[in-house]
Design an enzyme around this catalytic site. Sequence first.
Site, short mmCIF file in Angstrom:
data_model
loop_
_atom_site.label_atom_id
_atom_site.label_comp_id
_atom_site.label_asym_id
_atom_site.label_seq_id
_atom_site.Cartn_x
_atom_site.Cartn_y
_atom_site.Cartn_z
N ASP A 79 0.87 -1.17 0.00
CA ASP A 79 0.00 0.00 0.00
C ASP A 79 0.91 1.22 0.00
O ASP A 79 1.60 1.48 1.00
CB ASP A 79 -0.88 0.00 1.25
N ASP A 95 -6.25 -7.51 -2.39
CA ASP A 95 -6.93 -6.87 -1.26
C ASP A 95 -8.04 -5.95 -1.71
O ASP A 95 -8.40 -5.01 -1.01
CB ASP A 95 -5.91 -6.10 -0.41
#
Length: 921
Positions: free
Chosen positions: A16, A126
């Site tokens: 991320d 995700d």
Amino acid sequence: MISSTTVHIISHTHWDREWYLPYEKHHVRLIALIDRLLETLERDSNFKSFHLDGQTIILEDYLQIRPEKRALLEQYVREGRIHIGPWYILQDEFLTSGEANVRNLAYGHRDAMQFGKAAKVGYFPDSFGNIGQAPQLMLQAGIENAVFGRGVKPTGFNNEVSQTKAYESPFSEMIWEAPDGSRVTGILFANWYSNGNEIPTEPEAAGAYWQRKLKDVAEYASTPHWLMMNGCDHQPVQTDVAQAIATAQQLFPEYQFVHSNFEDYIEAVTASLPEKLSIVKGELRSQHTDGWSTLVNTASSRIYLKQMNQTGQTLLEKVAEPIAAFAYLTGHAYPHHLFTYAWKTLMQNHPHDSICGCSVDEVHAEMVTRFAKSKHVAESIIEDSLSAVASKVDTSEFATFGEVASTLVVVNTTGWLRSGVVSTDVEIERIYFNSGIDFYTMKQRLKEIDLAGLYLVESEGSKVSSGIEDLGVQFGYDLPEDQFRQPYFARKVRIQFESHGVPALGYKTYALIRNDLSKQLQAEEGSLIRNEREMGNDYLTVTIADDGSLTIDDHRSNEVLRNQCIYEDTGDIGNEYMYRQPNGDVPLTTRGLRAEIRITEDTPFQASFEITHQMLIPKSAEELLQQEREELIWFTGRKSGRSDKHIPFTIKTKVSLNKNGQALQIETTFNNEALDHRLRMLFPVDFQSKTHLADSIFEVVERDNTPSEEWRNPSNCQHQQAFVTLIGEKQGVTIANLGLNEYEVLREEDENNTIAVTLLRAVGELGDWGYFPTPEAQCLGEHTVKLEIIPFPVENQHAKSEFIGHGAMASMKEAYQYQVPWIVKQTGTQEGELPSSFSFMQWEGDKLCLSALKVSENTGDLIARWYNLSRDEQTLSVYPTLGVNAAHRSSVMEQRLEESELGRMVVRPAEIITLSLDVSL
């Protein structure tokens, strides 16, 4: 002896690029991670490969700091030791448009190929739910698989799949089918993408580790190829993984342990799949869970970001690209380089922790700047392309109707004929500073210009009803390409009018003239205002009640929508991921609350009312909530209620109806000074239905109004793009929105349905694995939101036999056009090669939606893409108005496939169809 079971260990990190730390802090850690990876690859030949999270932006971020490492990265990619792509970023699929998802794939592939190779892995580790059309997009990109972490409920090898098997699988392997029938091999991270993280090298610890881990993976595996993901969020490289694998092999010789990669693993799994696998279909949104971990309420976290994203996406894909294509067809260069920069800058806001609004405040502050940067580039492309097109439009005919003050080219970049109210600023006259006239004299001359007698005409000379507002003398400047900037003063007016019948993918020209020289047809005058509480046109009558709610009579169906636009406010003790209403909280609404109502616009082409509500709402949650946050009490178990201290909350609603409009525009403004709450607008209907339709990614999806039996969350919110639709026996309604991605269809037992659209969600923490305060997620300050109510008649004979009837389709066209701004370019009186009204490409297709019109960087072809909204076969016919040498069907990656005839092309149900047109220039 060769083992019958192979344990595939894939080293990776899920990166991320911004989340619980600001971007640059994650960035610094990324540099250290890849430095360590490169050192490990160089030092240890037994460290076979590393999966770089499926997103090529990691390479851009790394090389921004370490440009000298590019050759080494290319070497390891070509050797197959670092695996990159297929995406540019790991996006949230539902909160980014269909075209943004396609551009993400295209730029990811392009960038990966510059390093040697793109991994053909449909990687969705995700994503907060998976779009139904993902299998079709993957296949068109040459990817026959999808690997994902959410959306499907694994039941375990020994469990029977229930009646909800469409969203369940006993195995981690399954078949995933898109609405058009496209199928890929689906692989679920049943034990998450960290099930092989931090593998011990010491025998005793390794023995215990593998006893547990192998048991877990065996529970869901349908083949003798078992997946162990050696990594997690921001996980540093396990540099001794080769040693850990050797230890595992010594301890468990009955298995074969390999340091693998996705391509080898998927090839092995695919060759070993059992004949009968579960087939999961369409969207994967954890429909059959308890509903507490779907993360769907990220669709309403920091709504201001979603609004900026809607603006940015629309300007690029629905305005800048088509207009640049128009200019290209007239000989103007297509700015691929600028589009690349604008798209990439926009997509840097599309990762699932960014666009979802579920990061720390610093992350989202930086996003605002990126949105602005991308938008400014798009606006520059639009201005340049508009100038190129407008300069070739023949406006000389307007001189026959009077003295021309200005001509206006009104551009429609949507795929359908369009009408609507246009507002634009127009210069009547300008004086440059280099004219030798002093400032005072300049301004005086401009102020003395007589605006009386100005009126608007169409190309055939008929007058058009318009409103003209004097903006006075204003400063401006030109930036010529061949000389220094040129400042000036100009006398400006703002003109508003209803533009009727502007051609699809084209334009229509108007002129402001004075000194009538002929007998033009007079503009039709009148008013849409019926009385102090009512307005109407040939299609709709709108009546405003004392409490500000609306009653809409649809003259076509003779049906009525009542109690529209009621506001509902509730407490929210959840977080950026999930909404949680306090126990016992009773919603506060404007039902029965007297409103102030006044007429704000009354012209022949538009009427508007302003409705003002003065609510009192709790100023925040109870103080207990802060303690619960700090103590990491999971949001489902919190006891806090709303404060007993109330503050005023003023909501102003502008309700507008156009003369020829079949929809009602709603604009709501409010200043939020309260914490920990959610505001929604309610749209009830006088019928019940079991399902509804919602605009999603390359499809209109049908969803159940009632959740599954397993659902325990009192809320059942869903994602939308442009609209949500309810259809009854005689009447239907579509609620369109601009950047409001969350809705819920409410239905109490034995009561009719209500569409609830979220306008604001104010929360104070990130949530997830720790306590991260996010005061800016309370969204304090001024907000403006926009929606559209589109009633439509339902054809009885089609109400049940067709997925989308003609009335519903018309409402959806209106909703799609509502997303796209009108574009207007002022020009002069001139001769030109283009007529005063023109379409650059005409097409027919009953239930098809045009998604893109652009130019291919690889071939120079004009790229046009549609998708079939229906579940029936449709026919597409394309009639280019400029020369086409050849036409090919293409993939979404703009790779030419078979040659195609443009007359009547068959489009499968829910198919995404792309054409590459070799145009003559």
